[in-house]
Design an enzyme around this catalytic site. Structure first.
Site, PDB file in Angstrom:
ATOM      1  N   GLN B 240      -3.108  33.971-115.847  1.00 22.00           N
ATOM      2  CA  GLN B 240      -3.326  33.646-114.438  1.00 22.00           C
ATOM      3  C   GLN B 240      -4.340  32.523-114.257  1.00 22.00           C
ATOM      4  OE1 GLN B 240      -5.311  36.480-111.485  1.00 22.00           O
ATOM      5  NE2 GLN B 240      -3.224  36.341-110.757  1.00 22.00           N
ATOM      6  N   HIS B 242      -6.682  30.885-111.614  1.00 22.99           N
ATOM      7  CA  HIS B 242      -7.273  31.149-110.310  1.00 22.99           C
ATOM      8  C   HIS B 242      -7.277  29.829-109.562  1.00 22.99           C
ATOM      9  CE1 HIS B 242      -9.886  32.460-107.135  1.00 22.99           C
ATOM     10  NE2 HIS B 242      -9.868  33.687-107.613  1.00 22.99           N
ATOM     11  N   LEU B 252     -16.064  30.513-110.862  1.00 23.87           N
ATOM     12  CA  LEU B 252     -15.151  31.145-109.911  1.00 23.87           C
ATOM     13  C   LEU B 252     -15.673  31.121-108.475  1.00 23.87           C
ATOM     14  CD1 LEU B 252     -12.702  33.031-109.351  1.00 23.87           C
ATOM     15  CD2 LEU B 252     -14.192  34.926-109.952  1.00 23.87           C
ATOM     16  N   GLU B 255     -11.488  34.614-104.219  1.00 24.17           N
ATOM     17  CA  GLU B 255     -10.379  34.643-103.285  1.00 24.17           C
ATOM     18  C   GLU B 255     -10.813  35.196-101.933  1.00 24.17           C
ATOM     19  OE1 GLU B 255      -6.732  35.684-105.078  1.00 24.17           O
ATOM     20  OE2 GLU B 255      -6.227  37.075-103.476  1.00 24.17           O
ATOM     21  N   ARG B 297      -1.827  34.127-106.316  1.00 21.99           N
ATOM     22  CA  ARG B 297      -2.549  33.095-107.065  1.00 21.99           C
ATOM     23  C   ARG B 297      -1.631  32.124-107.788  1.00 21.99           C
ATOM     24  NH1 ARG B 297      -7.452  36.952-109.293  1.00 21.99           N
ATOM     25  NH2 ARG B 297      -8.470  37.068-107.276  1.00 21.99           N
ATOM     26  N   HIS B 365      -8.061  32.299-115.519  1.00 23.49           N
ATOM     27  CA  HIS B 365      -8.891  33.356-114.966  1.00 23.49           C
ATOM     28  C   HIS B 365      -8.647  34.696-115.641  1.00 23.49           C
ATOM     29  CE1 HIS B 365     -11.255  35.380-111.987  1.00 23.49           C
ATOM     30  NE2 HIS B 365     -10.242  36.045-111.474  1.00 23.49           N
TER      31      HIS B 365
END
Lengths: 129, 610, 267
Positions: B240, B242, B252, B255, B297, B365
């Site tokens: 994944q 991000h 990061l 979200e 995502r 991520h």
């Protein structure tokens, strides 16, 4: 196998923050002198001669200077104490914290009130004599 | 050789490991005491538990909470989000146990954010149909990890081995786990720890990519260790991205910043997501679940790639970026809901989100795949369990929904802990252990590693650093195994990885001392990374379709192909030979595969879902 | 890219009896952190330099070091902070004119190697304050099933009740405050800022009933009264936890509990 650096006696000279801290702690010294002077003054009330010599002592320039220093020290200590107070005794109204600046201001207002009270009492007692 | 004897060993001190250790301790305290046996649990972690990467999770943990929400809806979101590659029985178990685990965290003191009436607050999250994400400001992982760590201090049965780096598993000829071999980082000594059950909770492998949101410790150690013992790594091609990492560092930006109403714009200030099937544009400050910025995502990261190809991205340093706009939320709201984001933006890109746009780009991520386990978290080796990001229990399928993984740690951490404790108690009740055979396995493993480590540090050999190999690895993974993939790029990356594996044989590390030899540790981590990277690349090559986080560029493979690929990939280790891939059927007994719909496309869906 | 001089205090336990300084030249730009510089040294100049790090975003608490004598998180402190303003922008190609940046292991802890200190010295204090929710029901020792009825629901806690302790719950256990605390330097038995902040975090939590169990440690010789409110701990805290406030709020609590004890003969 490891080592541990020892803290030397001069640790407080290594950073401005620590020096200010030591200065805060050192404010006690001129204040001790002031208190001793006041105690001596109370004892000297026993006879007019003693009181006269106490007055003469108090009028010496270096004594006046030390007492001036004591006033500055007391104000500095009050300043540091007032700054720290909101952190030690945070006051909340609901979820909101009372702004620290407001608490500091209230404390200085209280100091001002004490001074005004003193001047008023002192003025009145002068009149009474 | 120092030897220790335990009932259960937990490898990893993050959220999953701590939850598992606590569950095993509780199981031991109740069932064990009833049997007159106590369980001794060892928890080994290569860092102090509160340093584990769970700490960096920001957004929240999902569980059905509101009266108007249902576990069926959470199930549907998770299965659709995972593009029907999730194990549906597992998802069903997960959504039904999620709430109880979050409540348990609350009772252990987790400082969840609250509503005015004192109930727990829930927020919106990408890919979720309704608000069901519990949060603790924007430091949910941090608060959960510290709550679990501090709670674990209550249990005397748990003995911590902080800064012990597990290198290998002890497995007997009957494919039963016997314990682990670990390196005591502070001294360089090897320890053999025996146990009846071992739980791997070692986290993901994001560090095999160059731009990632992960801490330096996220190097796939546990995955590689289990893999080398013949346990397949499953669904590794699903990595994944991000959509919102800071340029350069990849740090990061949660979200939740979009859940709270943040929007994404390109260099022209245009909300480009409406061009990628996520529209129509939602009004500023009125985010809608599963629309625009609250799409899943994978879709958001892929939209970035297209904008970049079209030259509509801006520049920050030498990174292509788009922008996250939070300005309309106002300073006070940002400070209450997203204080950490404000701090990060200020420190690392010198931006005040209340007045400026935050430059962002996708960064690796999360690894959806991992050590293949059954629905009880047990692997192909009896007594060996895996849980958390290092495991593939089958919850996330081809794409994880944000805020499902923090809950996963709890639900499956508890399950793994309980299962391991039961295994250990059953073992205690059955025939005595063949200690001689076991010691033999321990000694053999110890000697092999002792030899390997002294070879790595052998000053007779010419020094050769691991650093160029690591740099080549992360660069080739980014180039060939990124957001979009194709045959040629994957072939090239796979060949490069094989070459790097050869090169790694010649490493001789520069630091030859015993205590805290971090040079040696990073070299061993790199070796783990190389094996994991091979599995990711091989699975990505063989999956000739596009599904969830795995997207192929070739026109024939741009669509999902259920006829051939509604299957899990499983990559098996082969000693001194390239890895081997096999396919495994997916459990779809509850919800038949359908199209994944987001944005306006879902308008007609409402009635059906309800 | 400009260059910067960095001196690192090294210590290799089996090779040197004493710590020594090693000097490096490191390229940097606007975004180079102290941690980036250390990683550059390790990867390019000297692989034997050891230090702890992980998250790079000031939340895992691994990378505490002394920078020019002040405790800092390596990942949240930038080289640009130590160089004259406009140094990066200036056209001058003169080599490193600015003074060297000095990096040392966290003060007041036992140094195990290079920049790695013995964190257990902090963890024993953390564990001593019972940093977990303690409830009267004794439910803290019983498993989920037993209390299924009550455990199926969360406690109520209003935002105002949460706000009372939230700040102290933000501690990342990095240990910078211990390195800032001269009292801990003089007396390693002092429970110290972060552990007391954590005790206070639970004492202030509306769901907790464990204050009585925690107060003996705070009242004791090495508890809150060892603090003289230097306050530097709060100054260096990277998460604005303000441990000095926690310790001194602890003094108020301690005074109260000692008074109560004096009059009632109970704790």
């Amino acid at each position: 196998m490891s080592y541990k650096p020892e803290l030397t006696g001069s640790w407080w000279l290594k950073h401005r923050f620590f020096m200010l801290y030591m200065l805060r702690e050192a404010t006690v010294l001129p204040l001790v002198f002031l208190l001793c002077s006041l105690l001596a003054g109370i004892y000297s009330l026993a006879s007019p001669e003693q009181f006269a010599s106490w007055q003469a002592f108090m009028a010496r320039p270096w004594v006046l200077a030390l007492h001036g220093l004591a006033l500055v020290a007391a104000l500095y200590h009050a300043f540091t104490f007032f700054q720290l107070f909101p952190r030690v005794m945070p006051i909340r109204i609901g979820a909101r914290l009372l702004p620290p600046a407001l608490m500091v201001a209230v404390q200085w207002a209280a100091v001002l009130a004490v001074i005004v009270l003193f001047l008023w009492l002192f003025g009145n007692s002068q009149g009474a004599i | 050789m120092q030897q220790h004897e335990f009932d259960v060993i937990v490898v990893g001190g993050g959220g999953a490991g701590l939850r598992a250790a606590i569950a095993a301790a509780e199981e031991g305290a109740t069932k064990g005491t009833a049997q007159g046996a106590t369980l001794n649990i060892a928890m080994l972690s290569k860092v102090y538990p509160m340093r584990s990467h769970t700490v960096a999770a920001e957004g929240g943990a999902a569980a059905v909470t509101r009266a108007d929400d249902t576990v069926e809806a959470h199930f549907a979101d998770t299965v659709a989000g995972g593009d029907w590659l999730a194990e549906q029985g597992v998802v069903d178990y997960f959504v039904r146990h999620a709430h109880a685990e979050l409540v348990q965290m609350e009772r252990w003191g987790c400082p969840w954010s609250r509503q005015a009436n004192g109930d727990v607050q829930v927020r919106r999250f990408g890919g979720m149909k309704t608000e069901r994400t519990w949060f603790a400001a924007d430091k949910t992982g941090f608060h959960m990890l510290h709550t679990l760590f501090q709670t674990s201090l209550k249990y005397p049965a748990i003995q911590r081995f902080d800064e012990y780096f597990v290198l290998d598993l002890l497995v007997n000829d009957d494919r039963q786990v016997q314990g682990v071999l670990a390196l005591e980082i502070s001294t360089g000594a090897l320890h053999v720890l025996y146990a009846k059950a071992v739980i791997m909770a070692t986290g993901g492998a994001g560090r095999v990519f160059r731009f990632n949101t992960n801490g330096g410790i996220v190097t796939g150690d546990g995955m590689a260790i289990a893999y080398r013992h013949g346990v397949p790594l499953r669904d590794m091609e699903f990595v994944q991205y991000h959509p919102t990492g800071l340029p350069g560092s990849g740090i990061l930006i949660t979200e939740a910043s979009r859940g709270e109403g943040g929007v994404l714009v390109n260099k022209a200030g245009y909300r480009y997501l409406q061009d990628y099937g996520l529209g129509p544009e939602t009004p500023l400050g009125k985010p809608e679940n599963k629309h625009m910025e609250l799409g899943p995502r994978d879709k958001l990261s892929q939209a970035f790639w297209h904008e970049q190809q079209a030259g509509r991205t801006g520049k920050h340093g030498d990174s292509d970026v788009v922008y996250l706009d939070l300005r309309h939320l106002g300073k006070a709201y940002l400070q209450e809901r997203l204080p950490f984001i404000c701090e990060l933006a200020q420190s690392y890109v010198n931006v005040d989100p209340a007045t400026q746009l935050i430059p962002i780009r996708p960064a690796v991520h999360y690894t959806m795949g991992g050590i293949a386990t059954d629905r009880y978290c047990e692997t192909a080796i009896q007594g060996l369990y895996a849980v958390g990001e290092c495991a593939s229990v089958g919850l996330h399928g081809a794409n994880r929904l944000g805020s499902n993984s923090l809950t996963e740690l709890l639900v499956f951490g508890r399950l793994a802990g309980e299962q391991a404790a039961k295994q250990a108690l059953a073992g205690a009740a059955s025939a005595a252990v063949d200690t001689a055979a076991r010691t033999h396995i321990g000694e053999r493993c110890y000697q092999r590693w002792q030899q390997k480590l002294s070879h790595l540090c052998d000053t007779q050999r010419e020094m050769r650093s691991w650093v160029p190999i690591k740099r080549a690895l992360v660069a080739t993974m980014e180039a060939g195994c990124g957001i979009y993939r194709d045959e040629a790029g994957l072939q090239e990356t796979l060949a490069t990885i094989h070459q790097l594996q050869q090169d790694a044989q010649h490493i001789r590390i520069g630091d030859t001392s015993a205590a805290y030899n971090t040079d040696l540790l990073q070299c061993l981590e790199l070796e783990f990374c190389l094996d994991v990277a091979e599995t990711i690349c091989l699975a990505a090559l063989e999956r000739r379709e596009s599904r969830g986080a795995h997207q192929r560029l070739e026109s024939a493979y741009q669509a999902r192909n259920d006829a051939e690929y509604l299957q899990h990939s499983q990559v098996f280790f082969r000693a001194n030979a390239p890895a081997e891939l096999r396919w495994q059927a997916v459990d779809t007994h509850i919800s038949a595969p359908a199209e994944r719909l987001y944005g306006g496309q879902t308008a007609g869906e409402g009635a059906k879902d309800a | 890219m400009r260059n910067c001089s960095i001196a690192v205090q090294r210590y290799l336990p089996h090779e040197h009896a004493e710590p020594f300084w090693q000097h490096f030249t490191v390229p940097f730009d606007e975004s180079t952190s102290i941690l980036d510089a250390l990683n550059y040294i390790k990867e390019e100049l000297d692989p034997s330099l050891s230090f702890r790090w992980s998250c790079r975003m000031a939340i895992c608490g691994s990378c505490g070091v002394m920078v020019n004598g002040i405790p800092k998180l390596g990942c949240k402190d930038f080289l640009r902070n130590y160089l004259p303003r406009n140094y990066l922008a200036s056209e001058s190609t003169a080599a490193v004119s600015a003074a060297e940046i000095r990096i040392q292991p966290l003060a007041h802890f036992t140094v195990e190697r290079d920049l790695i200190v013995d964190m257990n010295e902090f963890l024993v204090h953390l564990e001593a304050v019972k940093p977990y929710l303690i409830t009267d029901a004794g439910a803290d020792e019983t498993p989920l099933e037993k209390h299924a009825q009550t455990l199926a629901q969360t406690n109520k806690q209003t935002p105002a009740q949460l706000a009372k302790y939230k700040q102290f719950a933000n501690c990342i256990n990095c240990g910078l405050c211990y390195s800032a605390c001269p009292q801990f330097g003089l007396n390693p038995e002092f429970v110290g800022p972060a552990a007391i902040a954590l005790a206070q975090r639970y004492n202030l939590d509306s769901r907790d009933q464990g204050k009585a169990a925690r107060m003996p440690v705070l009242n004791g010789h090495n508890g809150v009264w060892s603090c003289t409110f230097v306050g530097f701990c709060s100054d260096v805290c990277p998460k604005h936890v303000d441990p000095a406030a926690a310790v001194n709020q602890g003094k108020v609590e301690s005074a109260k509990s000692m008074l109560i004890q004096m009059f009632t003969g109970r704790g």
